[in-house]
Design a protein around this motif. Structure first.
Motif, PDB file in Angstrom:
ATOM      1  N   ILE A  45      37.696   9.214  -6.534  1.00 21.73           N
ATOM      2  CA  ILE A  45      36.857  10.230  -7.162  1.00 21.73           C
ATOM      3  C   ILE A  45      36.645  11.375  -6.175  1.00 21.73           C
ATOM      4  O   ILE A  45      36.472  11.143  -4.984  1.00 21.73           O
ATOM      5  N   ASP A  59      36.179  16.572  -9.700  1.00 17.42           N
ATOM      6  CA  ASP A  59      36.426  15.810 -10.929  1.00 17.42           C
ATOM      7  C   ASP A  59      35.258  15.858 -11.925  1.00 17.42           C
ATOM      8  O   ASP A  59      35.392  15.363 -13.045  1.00 17.42           O
ATOM      9  N   ALA A  60      34.131  16.448 -11.555  1.00 15.92           N
ATOM     10  CA  ALA A  60      32.932  16.386 -12.406  1.00 15.92           C
ATOM     11  C   ALA A  60      33.195  16.904 -13.819  1.00 15.92           C
ATOM     12  O   ALA A  60      32.846  16.240 -14.801  1.00 15.92           O
ATOM     13  N   ILE A 115      35.524  14.596 -15.804  1.00 10.11           N
ATOM     14  CA  ILE A 115      34.861  13.328 -16.138  1.00 10.11           C
ATOM     15  C   ILE A 115      33.901  13.543 -17.305  1.00 10.11           C
ATOM     16  O   ILE A 115      33.870  12.741 -18.245  1.00 10.11           O
ATOM     17  N   ASN A 140      26.873  11.056 -17.771  1.00 10.54           N
ATOM     18  CA  ASN A 140      27.926  12.068 -17.851  1.00 10.54           C
ATOM     19  C   ASN A 140      27.944  12.833 -19.162  1.00 10.54           C
ATOM     20  O   ASN A 140      28.980  13.347 -19.566  1.00 10.54           O
ATOM     21  N   SER A 177      27.162  15.133 -14.843  1.00 17.08           N
ATOM     22  CA  SER A 177      28.416  14.699 -14.229  1.00 17.08           C
ATOM     23  C   SER A 177      28.508  15.110 -12.765  1.00 17.08           C
ATOM     24  O   SER A 177      29.038  14.361 -11.943  1.00 17.08           O
ATOM     25  N   VAL A 234      29.178  12.364  -9.989  1.00 18.85           N
ATOM     26  CA  VAL A 234      30.341  12.430  -9.106  1.00 18.85           C
ATOM     27  C   VAL A 234      29.903  12.511  -7.642  1.00 18.85           C
ATOM     28  O   VAL A 234      30.472  11.834  -6.783  1.00 18.85           O
ATOM     29  N   THR A 240      40.092   7.784 -10.356  1.00 19.28           N
ATOM     30  CA  THR A 240      40.520   8.460 -11.574  1.00 19.28           C
ATOM     31  C   THR A 240      41.991   8.153 -11.809  1.00 19.28           C
ATOM     32  O   THR A 240      42.753   7.956 -10.853  1.00 19.28           O
TER      33      THR A 240
END
Length: 180
Positions: free
Chosen positions: A12, A16-17, A20, A42, A48, A52, A68
């Protein structure tokens, strides 16, 4: 980072927030029963970001590992895999995983669990990996079996999905082979 069949698995990352959040919201119906906490954390981009940030910190402190799974070509997030419930004294961890609607039934999670099992044994030094699954979650049972996990026992009243009674869950384990 690990790669297989046009996909990659990576730890992660803060960036990536947004993906996701999109993944969770798009797959809300798939996640609400077995991933209620991940879902509730999320539901918005701001949530998120907090999620994250926390997961990146947990990864670095070896409290929990969230990976991920993304498509190589598009970069689309297709799934998540946790290595959680870590017991460093016993050298044991538990997998939890989810896949997006368009990618279910294609063997992506099976391959990811296989790759991450090797990683957990070789890089993390774990000796026992677990998958805890409800017997009616046939796809998840198949992942455990296809990755050579062995059914150990039924865990009575192990998990309560939101608004449901406690469920019995099935415990599967995989052990690092002892080298002779």
């Amino acid at each position: 980072m690990l790669s297989f069949n046009g996909y990659n698995i990576a730890p992660i990352q803060l960036k990536d927030a947004w993906s996701i959040c999109n993944f969770i919201v798009a797959n809300e119906d798939r996640l609400k029963r077995y991933f209620p906490k991940t879902l509730e954390q999320n539901l918005t981009p701001d949530l998120s970001k907090f999620f994250v940030d926390k997961k990146v910190k947990q990864f670095h402190s070896k409290e929990e590992f969230l990976f991920t799974i993304k498509e190589n070509e598009s970069g689309e997030l297709v799934g998540l895999v946790y290595i959680k419930e870590l017991d460093w004294d016993k050298k044991q961890g538990e997998f939890a995983y989810c896949i997006g609607y368009p990618f279910k039934g294609q063997g992506v999670i099976t391959k990811a669990i296989s790759c991450l099992s090797d990683f957990a044994f070789s890089d993390l030094g774990l000796k026992t990996l677990q998958i805890i699954v409800h017997k009616d979650n046939i796809a998840s049972v198949k992942v455990a079996e296809d990755c050579n996990f062995t059914w150990i026992k039924t865990l009575k009243n192990e998990f309560a999905p939101p608004g449901e009674a406690l469920l019995n869950m099935e415990l599967y384990e995989l052990y690092k082979e002892i080298e002779t």
